[in-house]
Design a protein around this motif. Structure first.
Motif, PDB file in Angstrom:
ATOM      1  N   SER A 151     -61.056  -7.057 -25.659  1.00  0.00           N
ATOM      2  CA  SER A 151     -61.374  -5.636 -25.511  1.00  0.00           C
ATOM      3  C   SER A 151     -61.252  -5.171 -24.063  1.00  0.00           C
ATOM      4  O   SER A 151     -61.621  -5.894 -23.123  1.00  0.00           O
ATOM      5  CB  SER A 151     -62.792  -5.380 -26.022  1.00  0.00           C
ATOM      6  N   THR A 152     -60.731  -3.934 -23.868  1.00  0.00           N
ATOM      7  CA  THR A 152     -60.674  -3.298 -22.549  1.00  0.00           C
ATOM      8  C   THR A 152     -61.119  -1.842 -22.679  1.00  0.00           C
ATOM      9  O   THR A 152     -61.162  -1.281 -23.777  1.00  0.00           O
ATOM     10  CB  THR A 152     -59.257  -3.351 -21.941  1.00  0.00           C
ATOM     11  N   HIS A 185     -55.403   0.905 -19.625  1.00  0.00           N
ATOM     12  CA  HIS A 185     -55.660   1.933 -18.612  1.00  0.00           C
ATOM     13  C   HIS A 185     -56.156   1.382 -17.281  1.00  0.00           C
ATOM     14  O   HIS A 185     -56.093   2.079 -16.273  1.00  0.00           O
ATOM     15  CB  HIS A 185     -56.691   2.936 -19.140  1.00  0.00           C
ATOM     16  N   TYR A 186     -56.704   0.176 -17.285  1.00  0.00           N
ATOM     17  CA  TYR A 186     -57.294  -0.368 -16.062  1.00  0.00           C
ATOM     18  C   TYR A 186     -56.788  -1.791 -15.834  1.00  0.00           C
ATOM     19  O   TYR A 186     -56.480  -2.518 -16.786  1.00  0.00           O
ATOM     20  CB  TYR A 186     -58.830  -0.391 -16.166  1.00  0.00           C
ATOM     21  N   GLU A 187     -56.732  -2.174 -14.562  1.00  0.00           N
ATOM     22  CA  GLU A 187     -56.336  -3.545 -14.256  1.00  0.00           C
ATOM     23  C   GLU A 187     -57.355  -4.520 -14.832  1.00  0.00           C
ATOM     24  O   GLU A 187     -58.558  -4.235 -14.919  1.00  0.00           O
ATOM     25  CB  GLU A 187     -56.206  -3.741 -12.751  1.00  0.00           C
ATOM     26  N   SER A 216     -49.975  -1.214 -10.453  1.00  0.00           N
ATOM     27  CA  SER A 216     -51.086  -1.904 -11.112  1.00  0.00           C
ATOM     28  C   SER A 216     -50.578  -2.719 -12.289  1.00  0.00           C
ATOM     29  O   SER A 216     -50.974  -3.875 -12.485  1.00  0.00           O
ATOM     30  CB  SER A 216     -52.133  -0.887 -11.591  1.00  0.00           C
ATOM     31  N   MET A 217     -49.682  -2.115 -13.071  1.00  0.00           N
ATOM     32  CA  MET A 217     -49.157  -2.830 -14.234  1.00  0.00           C
ATOM     33  C   MET A 217     -48.345  -4.047 -13.801  1.00  0.00           C
ATOM     34  O   MET A 217     -48.401  -5.105 -14.436  1.00  0.00           O
ATOM     35  CB  MET A 217     -48.299  -1.899 -15.089  1.00  0.00           C
ATOM     36  N   ARG A 223     -49.620 -11.623 -12.814  1.00  0.00           N
ATOM     37  CA  ARG A 223     -50.727 -12.570 -13.001  1.00  0.00           C
ATOM     38  C   ARG A 223     -50.613 -13.300 -14.342  1.00  0.00           C
ATOM     39  O   ARG A 223     -50.846 -14.513 -14.422  1.00  0.00           O
ATOM     40  CB  ARG A 223     -52.055 -11.812 -12.909  1.00  0.00           C
ATOM     41  N   LEU A 224     -50.233 -12.590 -15.392  1.00  0.00           N
ATOM     42  CA  LEU A 224     -50.104 -13.227 -16.695  1.00  0.00           C
ATOM     43  C   LEU A 224     -48.889 -14.154 -16.748  1.00  0.00           C
ATOM     44  O   LEU A 224     -48.910 -15.178 -17.418  1.00  0.00           O
ATOM     45  CB  LEU A 224     -50.002 -12.167 -17.797  1.00  0.00           C
ATOM     46  N   ARG A 225     -47.839 -13.772 -16.047  1.00  0.00           N
ATOM     47  CA  ARG A 225     -46.642 -14.596 -15.877  1.00  0.00           C
ATOM     48  C   ARG A 225     -46.142 -15.186 -17.198  1.00  0.00           C
ATOM     49  O   ARG A 225     -45.945 -16.401 -17.344  1.00  0.00           O
ATOM     50  CB  ARG A 225     -46.872 -15.709 -14.851  1.00  0.00           C
ATOM     51  N   ALA A 226     -45.920 -14.322 -18.157  1.00  0.00           N
ATOM     52  CA  ALA A 226     -45.325 -14.751 -19.412  1.00  0.00           C
ATOM     53  C   ALA A 226     -43.853 -15.085 -19.195  1.00  0.00           C
ATOM     54  O   ALA A 226     -43.213 -14.578 -18.264  1.00  0.00           O
ATOM     55  CB  ALA A 226     -45.461 -13.646 -20.461  1.00  0.00           C
ATOM     56  N   ALA A 227     -43.320 -15.922 -20.058  1.00  0.00           N
ATOM     57  CA  ALA A 227     -41.909 -16.292 -19.945  1.00  0.00           C
ATOM     58  C   ALA A 227     -40.998 -15.132 -20.337  1.00  0.00           C
ATOM     59  O   ALA A 227     -39.935 -14.935 -19.751  1.00  0.00           O
ATOM     60  CB  ALA A 227     -41.617 -17.508 -20.819  1.00  0.00           C
TER      61      ALA A 227
END
Length: 278
Positions: A151-152, A185-187, A216-217, A223-227
């Motif tokens: 949740s965010t 909407h938020y980091e 921001s996106m 950070r998530l660094r998906a392939a």
């Protein structure tokens, strides 16, 4: 004599039941365990890396365990699993599929991300919000896919904030960890990254600030660094979004709306892959 035999029979049944091992007759289904989240719980600051198999390509054409992801429009992707489960993300009812999806996920920042009148043939409708303002908590196994949510918060009118109005949905299937950021909407903070864990595929809004600013996106994506990163939503300035990422990311425009992938076919270097239709 008959009554005595009946009494002996009932006593024997009771004795077998009492002495039978608990796990053998309880048949309780264990809680799902997230393979994508396990390490992240202990190392929330970690950035995950992966190693490609020899000859890997971003969209393998054949092989067992493939997942097909098709961009339908706006923030709706159709995910089709090897076991025949179909999932439509941020489903609003506008984008039709050949047959109703097995599962749909929704978010409520705008009506383009949900519908309150989904097709009754859809077996599972997962709202990314709870009516009482608490976090939506989904942990559902459907066929060969485990679906969970993180949740965010979202913005509300007049500069306010609505807690828990959005969910990042994560789909764990065929060894892959697939994440859809919804209307973010938020980091994210460390607690979010810890809950999300490793992601192999990331569906990310690229809209110049309708969700949140490109810088921001881009920090969230880095950070998530998906392939494999799949832009979505309203990216009229997709080139500007791509320009936010340096040489650590490959960028490619697809000629099709569908990508098929497996754990073996993930690229070794993060790839931003713009599917046809964006």
């Amino acid at each position: 004599m008959l009554l005595r035999c009946l009494a002996y029979t009932l006593a024997l049944i009771w004795l077998i039941h009492a002495l039978w091992p608990e796990q053998a007759h309880a048949q309780q289904t264990p809680a799902p365990v997230s393979q994508c989240q396990a390490i992240a719980e202990a190392t929330p600051m970690a950035t995950f890396v992966r190693f490609a198999m020899p000859g890997a390509t971003p969209a393998a054409a054949a092989g067992e365990g493939e997942v097909a992801i098709t961009y339908l429009g706006h923030s709706t992707f159709l995910i089709e699993t090897p076991g025949g489960i179909s999932i439509a993300t941020d489903y609003n009812g506008w984008f039709r599929t050949t047959s109703p999806p097995t599962v749909v996920t929704m978010n409520k920042a705008h009506t383009s991300h949900y519908t309150l009148t989904p097709d009754p043939a859809i077996r599972h409708v997962l709202h990314g919000w709870a009516d009482d303002g608490e976090p939506a908590r989904h942990a559902l196994v459907v066929g060969d896919v485990y679906i969970r949510s993180v949740s965010t918060d979202i913005r509300s009118g007049f500069g306010g904030m609505e807690p828990n109005g959005n969910s990042i949905f994560i789909f764990e299937v065929a060894g892959l960890c697939i994440g859809h950021l919804g209307h973010l909407h938020y980091e994210l903070d460390d607690s979010h990254y810890r809950q999300i864990g490793r992601l192999d595929v990331l569906m990310v809004p690229a809209d110049g600030g309708l969700t949140m600013g490109a810088e921001s996106m881009s920090r969230v994506v880095a950070r998530l660094r998906a392939a494999l990163i799949l832009p979505m939503h309203r990216p009229p300035l997709i080139d500007d979004f791509l320009a936010m990422f340096g040489d650590d990311f490959d960028k490619r425009f697809a000629t099709e709306a569908t990508v098929k992938l497996s754990l073996r076919s993930l690229p070794s270097k993060p790839l931003i892959y713009v599917l046809k239709g964006i």
